[in-house]
Design a protein around this motif. Structure first.
Motif, PDB file in Angstrom:
ATOM      1  N   LEU A 119      -5.287  30.949  -3.813  1.00 24.30           N
ATOM      2  CA  LEU A 119      -5.230  29.858  -4.696  1.00 24.30           C
ATOM      3  C   LEU A 119      -6.677  29.049  -5.200  1.00 24.30           C
ATOM      4  O   LEU A 119      -6.571  28.379  -5.976  1.00 24.30           O
ATOM      5  N   MET A 120      -6.998  28.471  -4.286  1.00 22.87           N
ATOM      6  CA  MET A 120      -8.685  27.390  -4.132  1.00 22.87           C
ATOM      7  C   MET A 120      -9.470  28.219  -4.772  1.00 22.87           C
ATOM      8  O   MET A 120     -10.000  28.063  -5.404  1.00 22.87           O
ATOM      9  N   LYS A 121      -9.498  29.158  -4.562  1.00 25.29           N
ATOM     10  CA  LYS A 121     -10.551  30.165  -5.496  1.00 25.29           C
ATOM     11  C   LYS A 121     -10.062  29.926  -7.252  1.00 25.29           C
ATOM     12  O   LYS A 121     -11.261  29.421  -8.025  1.00 25.29           O
ATOM     13  N   THR A 122      -9.028  30.379  -7.340  1.00 23.82           N
ATOM     14  CA  THR A 122      -8.707  30.182  -8.843  1.00 23.82           C
ATOM     15  C   THR A 122      -8.028  28.935  -9.072  1.00 23.82           C
ATOM     16  O   THR A 122      -8.987  29.066 -10.130  1.00 23.82           O
ATOM     17  N   TYR A 123      -8.698  27.716  -8.304  1.00 25.14           N
ATOM     18  CA  TYR A 123      -8.125  26.770  -8.617  1.00 25.14           C
ATOM     19  C   TYR A 123     -10.040  26.277  -9.335  1.00 25.14           C
ATOM     20  O   TYR A 123      -9.960  25.316 -10.168  1.00 25.14           O
ATOM     21  N   SER A 124     -10.531  26.846  -8.133  1.00 29.72           N
ATOM     22  CA  SER A 124     -12.383  26.072  -7.945  1.00 29.72           C
ATOM     23  C   SER A 124     -12.289  26.530  -9.636  1.00 29.72           C
ATOM     24  O   SER A 124     -14.076  26.103 -10.699  1.00 29.72           O
ATOM     25  N   ASP A 125     -12.266  27.423 -10.671  1.00 29.20           N
ATOM     26  CA  ASP A 125     -12.516  27.809 -11.532  1.00 29.20           C
ATOM     27  C   ASP A 125     -12.058  26.983 -13.008  1.00 29.20           C
ATOM     28  O   ASP A 125     -12.997  26.874 -13.984  1.00 29.20           O
ATOM     29  N   GLU A 126     -11.304  26.419 -12.693  1.00 28.13           N
ATOM     30  CA  GLU A 126     -10.908  25.162 -13.600  1.00 28.13           C
ATOM     31  C   GLU A 126     -11.542  23.462 -13.033  1.00 28.13           C
ATOM     32  O   GLU A 126     -11.167  22.627 -13.919  1.00 28.13           O
ATOM     33  N   LEU A 127     -12.026  23.463 -11.348  1.00 28.92           N
ATOM     34  CA  LEU A 127     -12.043  22.400 -10.923  1.00 28.92           C
ATOM     35  C   LEU A 127     -12.928  22.093 -10.486  1.00 28.92           C
ATOM     36  O   LEU A 127     -14.143  23.027 -10.865  1.00 28.92           O
ATOM     37  N   ASP A 128     -14.036  20.712 -10.720  1.00 29.93           N
ATOM     38  CA  ASP A 128     -15.089  20.501 -10.101  1.00 29.93           C
ATOM     39  C   ASP A 128     -15.079  19.809  -8.749  1.00 29.93           C
ATOM     40  O   ASP A 128     -14.303  18.700  -8.416  1.00 29.93           O
ATOM     41  N   PHE A 129     -15.228  21.080  -8.008  1.00 26.59           N
ATOM     42  CA  PHE A 129     -14.493  20.471  -6.280  1.00 26.59           C
ATOM     43  C   PHE A 129     -16.324  19.412  -5.850  1.00 26.59           C
ATOM     44  O   PHE A 129     -16.414  18.623  -4.898  1.00 26.59           O
ATOM     45  N   ALA A 130     -17.568  19.454  -6.768  1.00 23.79           N
ATOM     46  CA  ALA A 130     -18.740  19.257  -6.084  1.00 23.79           C
ATOM     47  C   ALA A 130     -18.707  17.557  -6.497  1.00 23.79           C
ATOM     48  O   ALA A 130     -19.392  16.934  -5.826  1.00 23.79           O
ATOM     49  N   SER A 131     -18.248  17.307  -7.372  1.00 26.42           N
ATOM     50  CA  SER A 131     -18.004  16.004  -8.635  1.00 26.42           C
ATOM     51  C   SER A 131     -17.787  14.893  -8.317  1.00 26.42           C
ATOM     52  O   SER A 131     -17.315  13.675  -8.871  1.00 26.42           O
TER      53      SER A 131
END
Length: 318
Positions: free
Chosen positions: A62-74
């Motif tokens: 799920l987190m890998k899927t979400y990372s495609d749409e969200l910017d966890f870094a900034s």
């Protein structure tokens, strides 16, 4: 590695005896590799381990899927969801490790389940904070700003310390231990879901309940349902010895709680996608780094205190 003969309840230390579970215990004092490999053998902890490991894998997906749409870094808001996913993975992983490794010795039992309580406390603190900053109503946010996240830290530390104390001090069948566990968990859990309870009440009162609100309702209700099987020891209390490997109430508890965790993670993601926190005009001004430093420093201190207490107790009894 071939699984050695499993033991009966009369052959294992008292602290490792599970009420109404009569067989399937793994022998103590084996190499660590034995317990790691026992994940592929049938014993009374196999299902408990896998009902946490499979959700761990799903959380990573799920987190890998979400990372495609969200910017966890900034993006600070996205990092809150990352924190929620991390704590979701952590609580499942630490519990899986506890069930997998505790049979090696009494010391391993005390240490691994202390870490299990740490995972639960961590999840509660982060879920309360994430729900407050991402999913609550603006009126609740303003009324509780800025101290609600820090109160989640306090309640989670109280839960962790209370359960670590009960874990070291009382036997599993003692009513005092059960009372401490129920009261501390209920207090911590009810506090962490306050933002959602206010949101649900407001949506019902205003006639604006949507699908995401119902998702929050479902994951909230699943927790007491799962806890019922854990506390009541159903169905094994009615069929002693018949639920040793599969069908144990704790296994049912794992499945239901994992479902709750996944629904909550998905609902929080949708709230973030809907930019609920921005539409309501709330700033994400909490320093996540400071929050985590305080949280882990507190957990580290509590862990060291009660692990030392448990090992000192074992030394005194030998």
């Amino acid at each position: 590695m071939v699984m050695k003969r499993s033991l009966s309840v009369d052959e294992v230390p008292d602290v490792q005896k599970d009420p109404h579970v009569l067989t399937g215990y793994r022998p103590p004092k084996q190499p660590w590799r034995f317990y790691l490999m026992s994940i592929f053998s049938a014993h009374n902890e196999t299902v408990n381990v896998w009902t946490h490991l499979i959700p761990c894998i799903y959380v990573l997906f799920l987190m890998k899927t979400y990372s495609d749409e969200l910017d966890f870094a900034s993006d600070a808001s996205s990092r809150l969801l990352l924190l929620l996913g991390t704590s979701n993975f952590t609580v499942q992983f630490l519990s899986a490790c506890a069930h997998l490794l505790h049979s090696r010795s009494v010391a391993a039992y005390y240490v691994t389940f202390t870490l299990d309580f740490l995972g639960i406390a961590f999840y509660s603190a982060t879920t309360g904070t994430a729900q407050y900053l991402l999913s609550s109503e603006a009126s609740f946010f303003r009324a509780m700003h800025p101290w609600f996240p820090w109160s989640c830290v306090l309640f989670s530390c109280c839960y962790f310390a209370a359960n670590a104390h009960a874990h070291v001090t009382y036997r599993g069948c003692d009513p005092e231990r059960s009372m401490i566990q129920v009261v501390s968990f209920s207090t911590m859990y009810l506090w962490s879901i306050l933002p959602l309870m206010h949101r649900i009440y407001s949506d019902i009162f205003n006639g604006s309940v949507d699908d995401v609100t119902w998702m929050h309702v479902r994951h909230i209700l699943l927790v007491p349902i799962g806890s019922f099987f854990h506390v009541s020891e159903i169905p094994q209390s009615f069929f002693p010895g018949m639920c040793d490997v599969i069908g144990h109430g704790h296994q049912i508890f794992h499945v239901i709680i994992s479902m709750s965790f996944m629904i909550q993670l998905e609902a929080s993601f949708i709230d973030l996608q809907n930019r609920r926190h921005l539409d309501l005009g709330r700033p994400i001004d909490l320093s996540i780094t400071t929050y985590l430093v305080v949280l882990f420093t507190s957990y580290g201190y509590i862990t060291s205190v009660f692990v030392r207490k448990a090992l000192s107790k074992l030394k005194a009894n030998t």
